[in-house]
Design an enzyme around this catalytic site. Structure first.
Site, PDB file in Angstrom:
ATOM      1  N   GLY A 543       0.824  -1.191   0.000  1.00 12.24           N
ATOM      2  CA  GLY A 543       0.000   0.000   0.000  1.00 12.24           C
ATOM      3  C   GLY A 543       0.860   1.242   0.000  1.00 12.24           C
ATOM      4  O   GLY A 543       2.074   1.187  -0.240  1.00 12.24           O
ATOM      5  N   VAL A 548       2.871  -5.822   3.194  1.00 13.11           N
ATOM      6  CA  VAL A 548       2.399  -6.798   4.174  1.00 13.11           C
ATOM      7  C   VAL A 548       2.948  -8.170   3.801  1.00 13.11           C
ATOM      8  O   VAL A 548       2.897  -8.578   2.626  1.00 13.11           O
ATOM      9  CB  VAL A 548       0.853  -6.838   4.212  1.00 13.11           C
ATOM     10  CG1 VAL A 548       0.380  -7.814   5.273  1.00 13.11           C
ATOM     11  CG2 VAL A 548       0.290  -5.446   4.486  1.00 13.11           C
ATOM     12  N   LYS A 564       2.779  -6.021   8.764  1.00 19.16           N
ATOM     13  CA  LYS A 564       2.779  -4.807   7.958  1.00 19.16           C
ATOM     14  C   LYS A 564       4.048  -4.018   8.258  1.00 19.16           C
ATOM     15  O   LYS A 564       4.223  -3.486   9.356  1.00 19.16           O
ATOM     16  CB  LYS A 564       1.544  -3.972   8.256  1.00 19.16           C
ATOM     17  CG  LYS A 564       1.476  -2.665   7.457  1.00 19.16           C
ATOM     18  CD  LYS A 564       0.205  -1.901   7.806  1.00 19.16           C
ATOM     19  CE  LYS A 564       0.131  -0.588   7.052  1.00 19.16           C
ATOM     20  NZ  LYS A 564      -1.088   0.173   7.408  1.00 19.16           N
ATOM     21  N   ASP A 666     -10.398   5.724   5.187  1.00 17.42           N
ATOM     22  CA  ASP A 666      -9.922   5.025   3.980  1.00 17.42           C
ATOM     23  C   ASP A 666     -10.688   3.717   3.757  1.00 17.42           C
ATOM     24  O   ASP A 666     -10.087   2.654   3.556  1.00 17.42           O
ATOM     25  CB  ASP A 666      -8.424   4.747   4.088  1.00 17.42           C
ATOM     26  CG  ASP A 666      -7.776   4.536   2.714  1.00 17.42           C
ATOM     27  OD1 ASP A 666      -8.405   4.891   1.694  1.00 17.42           O
ATOM     28  OD2 ASP A 666      -6.657   4.007   2.658  1.00 17.42           O
TER      29      ASP A 666
END
Length: 874
Positions: A543, A548, A564, A666
């Site tokens: 991301g 991850v 992560k 988000d």
């Protein structure tokens, strides 16, 4: 107080209609639709003098309808659809009638001329009965008629004057839909069809015996959205004037005797999303400008006489999501590499042509492929290993080509592959034994004389024993091994030295945020080892702020976790780490991803290192199920509703029931993860904002500056600098909901200028809701999944619009169920999505209201038995 309205729709009622209802003389509205009622309609209901709304469709009622019900001057709406009623229609006297639905019964005889007494008619549906004879002249006396559906009767006699009544219909100036499919109409389609209502959007004449040419004047019906002329006897060429129908979205000309070239004017139909012209005698090349139809999702031009190369503009049309069928033609040349642009295609069918060259490796980019048919061509070379990327592949046929080399062993690892035909090629070597290769009834390897091994049932010859290596090679390998061992020993010594050196140096202490329950002694090394040094092979996602990885920290427990790792070079990543820790340290909810620990330390080079450790979600993200590895085929309606409820539940908790309250900022499919029971969990709180109950809006804690979500999902007011709010999360949720049920991303290339996902849905519901629902969702509502491309064409033709019943495999029961699912489940869910994604924040629903309404929708849908319940869910 007098009882006037009696509504028992969709209440699982059983038994018969009580005759005592006829004694409640004050009733004006009586609706018993969509239950399990049996028996006949009591004659005493004819006593209800004020009855204006009588709806008993979708039951199991039978017998004759009392004539008195057809003679009520008070009646406005009269619906008996999809029962088992018999008999002829008596003389009607209903001057105020606006809606008359008798479809899906066993009525017979002629349509009575007394229907002219209902001069206020707006909608008439006599489909799926046994009516005979020509339509009476009175059909020209309905100035308000909008919908006329007479599908599947026997109103024609395959004679030259069968369609003469069309000239009467030209007087119905408000007609929007005409469906006359499957009626044994013969003769020619008169030019007067061009004089039909200028409001006409849907015209269906499929499944008849209409002959000669298609009138050029059809191009005058410039508001047409759907045109169905399939399964007739039309000859001649396809009129170029069809290219004038700029609003056309569905064009069906299949199973006729059309000849000549496909007119290039079809490239002007930029709104087209279904094109069916299979089983004709079309010739010449495929017009490249069909590639200008940027919304085309399904095209079938198979079983014609088309020749020449496949235009790269067509094969590379990324909008194809359901089917591209070019089979049984005379196409030549290679399969263009642009085929790799078909990211969302489910069925690609090009069998029985004259294609040459190799199967392009880039075909592995068609990640949604479920059915691939390339048999009966002249393909050469090896079977590309890139096919292994097609994780959702179910049917693969490469037979009757000139393929050579070995069968890629990893084909046996494709999890959904249930049919494989590699026969009549030049393949050699050992046949795999796992996966689909274990089921001899599901594979065919005949005609490959150099194959050996495999499972015993294949009766292939045993593979030869490998000849020992030459001595020279043996000596070389021995020397190489000795050298390798020496080098490894030296490297190992260096590593040990570095380790002890580092052991003596001070490292930054772990600095986890308080209140999180940690795994013991989590360090950089603890996370480095189970991920093989954070290798790409263990990466499961990435991301804006990092990647991850999956790994096992506690070998005894053998629990897989998701790690992560923050990319601290990215601006805002450190703040994102702090925000996510703060957001997650006190919250506990079954629909939120659970954090196990976090790490703030240094790596082996002394660089800052920050990571979060979560429970691993075995079924990945919602994004993957909707748009990637063809897994959306198994997301049925109830699963989507459950996921919608789960995410709504999580947002309700964050907004109103945790302290401090949290704005996620988000919400999108990639941040909705699914566990092994398909329970949805919201994750990634890197942009979260905390709101204390004692703070005003100016004191909102921000995790990162200037980041308020993802394009397409972020609320429009954020662009003008408005602070994050609950209403912003609601907007993102609304977009996600619309995406789940339409299958379209908010950044789809079709959304330009003022058109966005919200407006796209808003302008098509409720009347055209079938056109926007994700086809992969509709497919799960069918009793069985289609196994061939032709079945898919027939299947979609029926369900794209329920009033064109030209497919034998769509029966009345399935049709009525489909209507129930859409109107009772999908439509109200889409309306919630629209209410959440309103442009003005004050017009959006609260998540509490969303959660409550979705629960009601889910309960209503389970009442109509839409699909199997998933394990572990109530």
């Amino acid at each position: 107080m007098k009882l006037m309205h009696l509504n028992f729709e969709v209440d699982n009622l059983i038994g018969g209609i009580p005759p005592s209802m006829g004694n409640v003389s004050s009733i004006t509205i009586l609706s018993l639709a969509e239950n399990n009622l049996v028996g006949s309609v009591p004659e005493v209901l004819g006593r209800l003098r004020s009855l204006s709304f009588f709806v008993i469709g979708l039951n199991n009622l039978s017998g004759l309808i009392p004539p008195s019900l057809f003679n009520k001057s008070s009646m406005n709406a009269f619906s008996l659809s999809f029962n088992k009623f018999k008999g002829s229609i008596p003389r009607l006297n209903m001057p105020n009638l606006q809606i008359l639905y008798l479809a899906g019964n066993e009525f017979f005889g002629q349509i009575p001329a007394s229907l002219s007494n209902a001069s206020q008619l707006q909608a008439l549906d006599f489909g799926e009965n046994n009516f005979v004879g020509q339509l009476p002249v009175c059909f020209g006396n309905f100035p308000n008629l909008q919908r006329l559906r007479l599908t599947k009767n026997n109103l024609g006699s395959n004679s030259s004057n069968d369609l003469g009544f069309i000239k009467f219909l030209t007087n119905c100036s408000n007609l929007e839909t005409i469906s006359l499919s499957v009626n044994n109409f013969g003769g020619v389609l008169p030019d007067s069809v061009a004089n039909l209502s200028t409001q006409l959007t849907q015209l269906y004449l499929g499944g008849n015996q209409i002959a000669r040419t298609i009138p050029e004047t059809l191009g005058n019906l410039n508001n047409l959205i759907s045109l169905g002329l399939g399964e007739n006897l039309f000859t001649g060429t396809i009129p170029a004037s069809i290219g004038k129908l700029q609003k056309l979205q569905m064009l069906h000309l299949y199973s006729n005797r059309l000849s000549g070239r496909i007119p290039s004017s079809l490239g002007n139909l930029t709104q087209l999303f279904q094109l069916g012209m299979f089983e004709n005698e079309l010739e010449g090349s495929i017009p490249p400008n069909i590639g200008d139809c940027k919304n085309l999702q399904m095209m079938d031009i198979s079983h014609n006489k088309l020749s020449g190369d496949i235009p790269s503009q067509v094969i590379g049309l990324s909008s194809f999501s359901l089917l591209l069928n070019l089979s049984q033609n005379s196409l030549t040349g290679i399969l263009p590499v642009e085929v790799g642009k078909l990211k969302n295609i489910n069925i690609l069918d090009i069998f029985d042509n004259y294609l040459t060259g190799g199967i392009p490796k880039i075909i592995g980019g068609c990640l949604s492929l479920g059915f691939l048919y390339l048999q009966g061509n002249h393909f050469q070379g090896i079977i590309p290993s890139s096919l292994l990327a097609l994780r959702g592949l179910q049917y693969l046929d490469l037979s009757r080509n000139n393929l050579s080399g070995h069968i890629p062993k990893d084909l046996q690892r494709l999890p959904f592959l249930k049919y494989l035909n590699l026969s009549s090629n030049n393949l050699e070597g050992e046949a795999p034994k796992g996966g689909v290769f274990q089921n001899t009834s599901a594979i065919s390897l005949n005609g490959n004389s150099k194959l050996c091994g495999g499972v015993s049932e294949l009766q292939l010859p045993a593979c030869p024993v490998k000849v020992p290596k030459q001595r020279k090679l043996h000596d070389f390998k021995l020397k190489f091994t000795i050298s390798l061992v020496a080098r490894c020993s030296l490297l190992f010594a260096v590593i040990i030295a570095l380790y002890w050196r580092r052991k003596t140096q001070k490292t930054k202490p772990l600095s986890p945020v308080s209140s999180i329950k940690f795994l013991p002694k989590v360090s950089y090394q603890t996370l480095h080892q189970p991920t093989s040094g954070f290798s790409l092979s263990n990466q499961i996602g990435s991301g804006g702020f990092g990647s991850v990885y999956k790994g096992i920290i506690d070998q005894e427990e053998n629990n897989v976790v998701a790690i992560k790792v923050l990319n601290l070079q990215e601006k805002g990543a450190s703040k994102s780490f702090v925000a996510e820790c703060n957001a997650l340290r006190n919250i506990r909810h079954r629909n939120l991803v659970k954090i196990l620990t976090c790490c703030s330390s240094t790596d082996y080079n002394g660089n800052d290192f920050k990571a979060l450790v979560f429970e691993n979600m075995s079924n990945g993200s919602l994004e993957e199920w909707l748009h990637k590895e063809n897994q959306s085929r198994s997301l049925n309606l109830l699963q989507r509703l459950n996921i919608a409820v789960d995410v709504a539940s999580a947002l309700c908790y964050l907004h109103d029931h945790c302290e401090p309250q949290i704005i996620h900022c988000d919400i999108k499919p990639s941040n909705v993860l699914l566990d092994d029971e398909m329970v949805a969990r919201v994750g990634d709180f890197g942009l979260a904002r905390l709101i204390s109950t004692t703070m005003d809006s100016s004191q909102i804690q921000s995790s990162t500056v200037g980041l308020k979500g993802t394009i397409g999902y972020a609320a429009p007011e954020y662009a003008s600098g408005v602070e994050p709010s609950r209403q912003g999360d609601v907007y993102s949720y609304g977009v996600l909901l619309l995406q789940m049920f339409t299958g379209r991303r908010p950044i789809d290339e079709m959304f330009k200028e003022d058109l966005n996902l919200h407006n796209f849905v808003k302008m098509t519901i409720p009347k055209r809701v079938m056109e926007i629902v994700d086809y992969t969702l509709l497919a799960t509502l069918k009793d069985r999944a289609p196994a061939t491309s032709q079945n898919v064409v027939n299947y979609i033709s029926g369900y794209n619009n329920e009033i064109e019943a030209v497919e034998e495999n769509i029966d009345n029961e399935n049709l009525s169920k489909m209507n129930t699912y859409v109107w009772k489940c999908i439509l109200p869910t889409l309306k919630i999505g629209l209410a959440c994604s309103e442009e003005s924040p004050r017009n959006r629903m609260s998540m509490e209201e969303v959660h409550m309404k979705l629960h009601h929708i889910k309960d209503a849908c389970t009442g109509v038995d839409i699909c199997q319940e998933r394990p572990g869910r109530s």
